[in-house]
Every structure is written in C-alpha cells, then in structure tokens.
Scaffold this active site. Sequence first.
Site, PDB file in Angstrom:
ATOM      1  N   ASP A 320       0.270  61.083 -69.184  1.00 29.08           N
ATOM      2  CA  ASP A 320       0.496  62.792 -69.159  1.00 29.08           C
ATOM      3  C   ASP A 320       1.771  63.428 -69.100  1.00 29.08           C
ATOM      4  O   ASP A 320       2.115  64.504 -69.013  1.00 29.08           O
ATOM      5  CB  ASP A 320      -0.558  63.322 -68.359  1.00 29.08           C
ATOM      6  CG  ASP A 320       0.032  62.934 -66.615  1.00 29.08           C
ATOM      7  OD1 ASP A 320      -0.349  63.408 -65.846  1.00 29.08           O
ATOM      8  OD2 ASP A 320       0.699  62.087 -66.634  1.00 29.08           O
ATOM      9  N   GLN A 321       3.044  62.452 -69.165  1.00 28.55           N
ATOM     10  CA  GLN A 321       4.350  62.852 -69.069  1.00 28.55           C
ATOM     11  C   GLN A 321       4.649  63.419 -70.357  1.00 28.55           C
ATOM     12  O   GLN A 321       4.268  63.041 -71.640  1.00 28.55           O
ATOM     13  CB  GLN A 321       5.293  61.964 -68.744  1.00 28.55           C
ATOM     14  CG  GLN A 321       5.655  60.603 -69.691  1.00 28.55           C
ATOM     15  CD  GLN A 321       6.744  59.666 -69.015  1.00 28.55           C
ATOM     16  OE1 GLN A 321       6.192  59.035 -68.028  1.00 28.55           O
ATOM     17  NE2 GLN A 321       7.430  59.084 -69.747  1.00 28.55           N
ATOM     18  N   GLY A 348      20.882  57.091 -93.533  1.00 31.32           N
ATOM     19  CA  GLY A 348      21.187  55.734 -93.633  1.00 31.32           C
ATOM     20  C   GLY A 348      20.755  55.149 -95.295  1.00 31.32           C
ATOM     21  O   GLY A 348      20.383  56.143 -96.023  1.00 31.32           O
ATOM     22  N   GLU A 390      24.605  57.658 -98.162  1.00 33.71           N
ATOM     23  CA  GLU A 390      24.932  56.560 -98.824  1.00 33.71           C
ATOM     24  C   GLU A 390      24.558  56.646-100.320  1.00 33.71           C
ATOM     25  O   GLU A 390      23.559  56.153-100.521  1.00 33.71           O
ATOM     26  CB  GLU A 390      24.514  55.316 -98.287  1.00 33.71           C
ATOM     27  CG  GLU A 390      25.025  55.292 -96.887  1.00 33.71           C
ATOM     28  CD  GLU A 390      24.642  53.760 -96.177  1.00 33.71           C
ATOM     29  OE1 GLU A 390      24.417  52.947 -96.924  1.00 33.71           O
ATOM     30  OE2 GLU A 390      24.560  53.770 -94.861  1.00 33.71           O
ATOM     31  N   TYR A 391      25.036  57.207-101.353  1.00 30.88           N
ATOM     32  CA  TYR A 391      26.520  57.849-100.955  1.00 30.88           C
ATOM     33  C   TYR A 391      26.599  59.285-101.917  1.00 30.88           C
ATOM     34  O   TYR A 391      25.904  59.159-102.964  1.00 30.88           O
ATOM     35  CB  TYR A 391      27.392  56.954-101.673  1.00 30.88           C
ATOM     36  CG  TYR A 391      27.587  55.549-101.019  1.00 30.88           C
ATOM     37  CD1 TYR A 391      26.971  54.594-101.455  1.00 30.88           C
ATOM     38  CD2 TYR A 391      28.010  55.366 -99.703  1.00 30.88           C
ATOM     39  CE1 TYR A 391      26.811  53.383-100.883  1.00 30.88           C
ATOM     40  CE2 TYR A 391      28.197  54.185 -99.050  1.00 30.88           C
ATOM     41  CZ  TYR A 391      27.435  53.143 -99.714  1.00 30.88           C
ATOM     42  OH  TYR A 391      27.229  51.877 -99.138  1.00 30.88           O
ATOM     43  N   THR A 457      33.371  49.887 -92.722  1.00 34.11           N
ATOM     44  CA  THR A 457      34.296  48.685 -92.939  1.00 34.11           C
ATOM     45  C   THR A 457      33.638  47.363 -92.948  1.00 34.11           C
ATOM     46  O   THR A 457      34.277  46.331 -91.964  1.00 34.11           O
ATOM     47  CB  THR A 457      35.611  48.729 -92.530  1.00 34.11           C
ATOM     48  OG1 THR A 457      35.537  48.991 -91.005  1.00 34.11           O
ATOM     49  CG2 THR A 457      36.604  50.000 -93.015  1.00 34.11           C
ATOM     50  N   TYR A 458      32.345  47.015 -93.477  1.00 33.61           N
ATOM     51  CA  TYR A 458      31.832  45.912 -93.546  1.00 33.61           C
ATOM     52  C   TYR A 458      30.968  45.870 -94.746  1.00 33.61           C
ATOM     53  O   TYR A 458      30.850  46.859 -95.405  1.00 33.61           O
ATOM     54  CB  TYR A 458      31.041  45.597 -92.371  1.00 33.61           C
ATOM     55  CG  TYR A 458      30.300  46.987 -91.684  1.00 33.61           C
ATOM     56  CD1 TYR A 458      29.209  47.518 -92.534  1.00 33.61           C
ATOM     57  CD2 TYR A 458      30.672  47.750 -90.754  1.00 33.61           C
ATOM     58  CE1 TYR A 458      28.503  48.604 -92.288  1.00 33.61           C
ATOM     59  CE2 TYR A 458      30.174  48.651 -90.058  1.00 33.61           C
ATOM     60  CZ  TYR A 458      29.015  49.322 -90.969  1.00 33.61           C
ATOM     61  OH  TYR A 458      28.246  50.483 -90.351  1.00 33.61           O
ATOM     62  N   ASP A 459      30.362  44.566 -95.057  1.00 35.61           N
ATOM     63  CA  ASP A 459      29.311  44.636 -96.090  1.00 35.61           C
ATOM     64  C   ASP A 459      30.106  44.686 -97.528  1.00 35.61           C
ATOM     65  O   ASP A 459      29.553  45.362 -98.433  1.00 35.61           O
ATOM     66  CB  ASP A 459      28.069  45.716 -96.196  1.00 35.61           C
ATOM     67  CG  ASP A 459      27.168  45.478 -94.944  1.00 35.61           C
ATOM     68  OD1 ASP A 459      26.311  46.166 -94.947  1.00 35.61           O
ATOM     69  OD2 ASP A 459      27.135  44.428 -94.397  1.00 35.61           O
ATOM     70  N   TRP A 596      27.800  48.447 -86.060  1.00 36.71           N
ATOM     71  CA  TRP A 596      26.381  48.299 -86.208  1.00 36.71           C
ATOM     72  C   TRP A 596      26.004  47.057 -85.900  1.00 36.71           C
ATOM     73  O   TRP A 596      26.417  45.868 -86.410  1.00 36.71           O
ATOM     74  CB  TRP A 596      26.134  48.534 -87.830  1.00 36.71           C
ATOM     75  CG  TRP A 596      24.850  48.456 -88.089  1.00 36.71           C
ATOM     76  CD1 TRP A 596      24.228  47.363 -88.575  1.00 36.71           C
ATOM     77  CD2 TRP A 596      23.883  49.418 -88.238  1.00 36.71           C
ATOM     78  NE1 TRP A 596      22.912  47.667 -88.797  1.00 36.71           N
ATOM     79  CE2 TRP A 596      22.584  48.951 -88.559  1.00 36.71           C
ATOM     80  CE3 TRP A 596      23.983  50.881 -87.906  1.00 36.71           C
ATOM     81  CZ2 TRP A 596      21.424  49.664 -88.708  1.00 36.71           C
ATOM     82  CZ3 TRP A 596      22.848  51.691 -88.190  1.00 36.71           C
ATOM     83  CH2 TRP A 596      21.746  51.002 -88.530  1.00 36.71           C
TER      84      TRP A 596
END
Length: 616
Positions: A320-321, A348, A390-391, A457-459, A596
């Site tokens: 019940d919170q 994303g 993106e993008y 700056t990856y992939d 990431w």
Amino acid sequence: MRPIQKAAAGLTTLLLPAAALVGLASPSQAAAAASTATASYAKTQDWGSGFEGKWTVKNTGTTALSSWTVEWDFPAGTKVTSAWDSTVTNSADHWTAKNLTWNGTLAPGASVSFGFNGTGSGAPTGCKLNGASCDGGDVPGDAAPSAPGTPTASAITDTSAKVSWTAATDDKGVKNYDVLRDGVKVATVTGTSYSDTGLKAGTDYSYTVQARDTADQTGPASGAVKVHTTGGSTTPPDPGPGTGSGGKVRMGYFTDWGVYGRQYFPKNLETSGSAAKVTHINYAFGNVQNGACTMGDAYADTDMAYTAANSVSGTADTWDQPLRGAFNQLRQLKAKHPGLKILWSFGGWTWSGGFPQAAQNPAAFADSCYKLVKDPRWADIFDGIDIDWEYPNACGLSCDTSGQDALKKLTTALRAKFGSSNLVTAAITADASTGGKIEKNDYAGASQSLDWYNVMTYDFFGAWDAKGPTAPHSPLTPYSGIPQAGFNSADAIAKLRAQGVPASKLLLGIGFYGRGWTGVTQKEPGGTATGPAAGTYEQGIEDYKVLKTKCPANGTVAGTAYAFCGGDWWSYDTPATIGSKMAWAKGQGLGGAFFWEFSGDTSNGELVTAIDSGLK
C-alpha cells in the site's frame, strides 16, 4: 542510446585535437623560456607513406596572448593534407596556421597545440610566430603597443553592458583592440568601445582590453573593470556536483529494463561504490508518443515491489505504499547521496520516432514533459530532463526531415518550461564525417539552452558490417586503415567545437561493453569476419564485465583496447584506456564524461572508478 539495439552511429571528421599527442615526441625546435611566445614542432607519427606533425605554441611572457599565427616552409614534396585545431593554408611551400575562435587566447604560461597529417619526409624551416622568430624574438624594429586605459562600464542591463577605454599608443599605429571577458576574447574592434550582449542576469563579469598593432603584435592588457548585470531571474541552473570550481561531470545511464533479466537494481549502484563516484544519473528511458513525453515502463518505474534484499534501504516495499519501483529506489539512493542529481531521459534508439511530431509543437511537448517529470509523486527524484533524439533531421531507426533547427526549437522550449532550477541536456550523434549527422543540425544554437551534450562517441563500427573489417567501436583518434574517415571521438568533438559548441558543454562518451566479430583470423584491426560474435543478450555485443575474463585485451588501437581469442575479435574500453581518454578530455577542456551503462561494469565498479579517477 541503447547499444543493444543500435546500428552504426556514424560519427566524425579529420580533426584530432593534438592534446592527445603530448609526450609522443621531443620537439625539434627548443623554446626560449624568457621570451614572449614560442612555437615548437614535433613529428609524432610516421607510417612511411605519411606522417603526423604537431606544433605547440606557448605564451612565455607575462601578458595574455590573444591570437597566434605560425608560419613555416616545407621543402618541395612535403605538404599538409589535413589539419585540426587550426586553419592551415599555403602558398606553394610556405605554410600558415592560424588559431580557431576557441583556442586563440593564451594566458601567461599557457600553451596550445595543433596538429596535421602530411606526406613527404621534409622538416619545417623558417618558423615565425606572429611575425617574429619562433624562439621568442620580437619583430625587428617594431615595438608592441602600450596598454589601453582601464575600461569603464555603462549601459548595464540584465543581458548586456558597454565598456569604453582610452586609446593605446604604438610607434607604427594601432590596428584594433581585443576585448576580453573573464580572460577570453569576445570581440576585436577598431574603436575604443564595445557593447557586449547575450550575458546572464545577476552575473559578475570582468573586462580587459589589449591593443594590436599593424604587425599583429598585442600589447599588455589594460586594467580590469568589474561588471554585475542587473536582474537575476535568468541565473543559470546549478548542475550540481562535478561542475563548477574546475570539477567535471561524471554521468552514467541506468536502464529501466535492467531490473529484469540482468537483475541490475539501483542497489547495485550503492554496493558497487559507483553512486559515490558519479555526479549524475540518467534514467532511461521515457517514451515520446504523439508529440508528448510518456512513461516508458510504468511497472518497472513506479510499481515493481522490491524485497529487502534488493532494496537500497534494506527495507521491503509494502503493498500500500504510494510509490514503488525504481523511482522509489532512486529516492532512497539520493537520501544516501544528497548531492547526486538524476535526470529522466526520453527517446533513445527505439523511441526516437516521436520526436518529429514533438518538433511541430515544441511548447506542447515541453509542457507534457514538465508535467510528467515534475509529477508530485516523484518530483523530488528528478533534477531535470535529458532528450535522446536519434537523429534530428537525419536517419536512425527511421529517417527524419524536421529541419536543421528542429533540435534547437525543442531545447529552447524545454529550457523555457523547466526554467533555471532544472537541468536540460541532450544526447547527440558523434558523426563528424563529411556531410554527416553533425552537419544536419544547428548543435551550437541548440546548446545555448542546454547544460551539456552527451556526445555518443561509441558504436562507430560493429558487426552490423558482418564481414568486417574489424575495427574498434569507440576509437579516440583517427588511425591508419580506419574504415570511415571522421568516425572517431576526437573528430566529433572538434567538429562540434568548430560549429560553436563550447568545450565545457561536451561530455565524452564511454561504452561499458564491447562489439565483436567471429570467424576472424587476424589479431590486428582490419581483418575479415564471418559474422557477429556471440553475446549474452545479443550477437555482436557483450558487457565489459564478461569480456575482461572471456577475451582479455591483447592490443590497443586509437586509444581503445582490442582482443583476439578463439576466432573472435572484440574491441572495448578498459580502466587503462579510460584513464587515457579522461586525460584527453581534460586536456580538451570538456565538461566531463558519461557512459552507457552501469550494468556492464564489474561488481566493484572498476570502469566507473577509472572515469572518476581520470577526471580528478
């Protein structure tokens, strides 16, 4: 931003900032320590058919240097083919390099480097710096101008101020004046006054002026005048720990889906020690639907019941919170770390399809995001918003034609709605190739409303090119044989800075995972493959925590580790390569770094530790 679902993020041009090359070679021309300014040259790489050179300009005087021009001669057959951190031109064999807008000012004792790729084997001769000898000698027979009078300030408003000064003198005449705000040149004028605009309300500034003569020599700076703009309602937001006072942002992504198969909970941020070593967390992702911000996974976000064992506080949720799920756990995490800032990230790779509609009515989009992020049930948890489109005006999972100003419209609307008390950031492409994604948007204009950009700056490379060639997915710099020019971190950062984005608003991206191929027979990069290597959750990708023991690194290329084992070829960052990248980021004056994502790290957070240590 989801690498587990991402195709190549194509990212960068020929602009390797030369800070990455410091220490690779000894200068061939010594600098005279007592002189006003010096320029020294070093050949930092030589691959037979070409070479890489670096010039370093140092201010060895006692007054600021507001611009620099280096000239030299190459013998016939030696030439510059590309350059970074300067504008290089030539007339036959005479070459000239001039500073860019962001690196022309050098305080006493400071230095700046620029580099180039070239062909031929000759060395430079006849070096001149601002018309004088590169060893620091003055221009013969021509004295530098005197200091202008100390400026006075007038017409001060919330966003502008006028400064005026008495003229300097020079034996051959004063050409113009450089106006410096807080030590950084903001204008060059021919008169003796300047009206500065675009300032922030309720903010302190300091102005000085330097005269420049007809030989382009600068004299000593004037005295300083202090200016405090009126108002204060537009005081910039405090981005929290890690920024200001010389600090750096250390931000990591926490994914809402990680609580399922990965069994990675907010508690892991605490037990790994990572929560104490980051300044910001991006919670990923909220969705973008029908032009509005919406929940991503409502069950994981607000309803999932946590046991005592996987709870940050060690207390189990009750039926019940009012709030459960990851949101409540993040609240508990912030209680343990009061300075920690958390942003809710929207979009994303999978959920960027809603942004084009959002760009049609930016104000409505911003209003929907504000109402969701600042919902009273969790308003205390989130310190702002991050958008990951993106993008814009380019192709990702789908193609978009929203226009070059689409992102700027969204960021302007978000800042207006979220105000100065909240953070507003964006994740962006690192594609600096000619005609690439960076050129498709006004990133400089959009940055005016943002606290910073997360530059992905990856992939750059991966097994979506199933047969290779094998290449590091996150190269820091260009290297001989790189499959695509401009696909590296240094070029991406340089291109964004050249567009006008301040270095302090750029975060360098680090992947906590590797990308790999199988059917490879060559250890070194550039080999052929038969397809993607096996991964725990998806082919061609694997967490660092797995790869460090499954396929340990046995080489490095362009600042990134690679590993060859059992016919598999992987590239990923290690604590050592992250340390080098952080040193490079600091040398470039970047705002910090992000990664990431948390669950790819080891249980003791060794990659987070490397980022934290490297940015200190």
